[in-house]
Design a protein around this motif. Structure first.
Motif: not given
Length: 213
Positions: A89-97, A111-113, A120-127
């Motif tokens: 579901t696309p966000l009304p305002t896309p998050l910065a990547l 999401d792409c990682f 891992a407890l944290r990841s990096t989301v990229v375009a």
């Protein structure tokens, strides 16, 4: 004085004999038809047969409804929400990547990682049009009030999510594997109810397109 002759009075004629004559009953209403006893008996028999058949049909329907009700009322083996999400579901305002330090509860379908590690407890989301190693392609959410269903049930649900995922033709350009992730007993107690399915590349950050339609 006139001479008068006395004659004996003849006896009254006897009533005609009735013995031996057939007795014919005369109806009180000459126009009334004689009773049809045989026809009435057949009618009563047919009505009784109809009632018996009707009761049998009604009884059969009641039994069938009861049997179907017992089948549908059986508790499901996996009381989840019943819906595997496969379309982002696309966000009304896309998050910065890119976005660094994203925690698993904040992962979004599609999401792409980069350098993805499912534990891992944290990841990096990229375009998704930049090099990455994994993409979240299906999600299943359990209701918050459910008790922990067990590891095997969760693993089966994650496999079901992977099987329900719909991949775009771009997926054929890469060597991909399905990677499943689901809550542990500890994370479930802390509120984790998500079952995730990812596609991953063994060669690292070699995917450079979204594999979702």
């Amino acid at each position: 004085m006139d001479n008068q002759e006395q004659r004996p009075i003849p006896p009254k004629p006897a009533a005609p004999p009735t013995a031996g004559l057939p007795h014919v009953a005369v109806p009180t209403d000459p126009t009334a038809a004689p009773p049809q006893k045989h026809g009435r008996a057949v009618s009563v028999l047919l009505k009784a047969l109809f009632v018996v058949v009707l009761l049998g049909v009604v009884g059969g329907l009641v039994w069938l409804a009861s049997w179907l009700g017992s089948e549908t009322a059986a508790p499901p083996a996996d009381p989840g929400s019943g819906v595997v999400e496969v379309s982002p579901t696309p966000l009304p305002t896309p998050l910065a990547l890119p976005r660094e330090g994203v925690t698993p509860p904040d992962y979004r379908l599609g999401d792409c990682f980069k350098d993805f590690d499912p534990e891992a407890l944290r990841s990096t989301v990229v375009a998704c049009d930049t090099p990455h190693s994994a993409q979240l392609v299906a999600v299943f959410r359990y209701p918050g009030n459910n008790s922990y269903p067990g590891r095997e049930t969760l693993a089966a649900k994650a496999l079901e999510a992977c099987q329900a995922s719909r991949l775009a033709p771009a997926a054929n350009d890469f060597t991909l594997n399905f990677q499943r992730a689901y809550p542990s007993g500890t994370s479930w107690e802390s509120g984790d109810r998500r079952v995730d399915c990812y596609v991953t590349a063994d060669g690292g950050n070699v995917i450079d397109a979204s594999v979702l339609p």
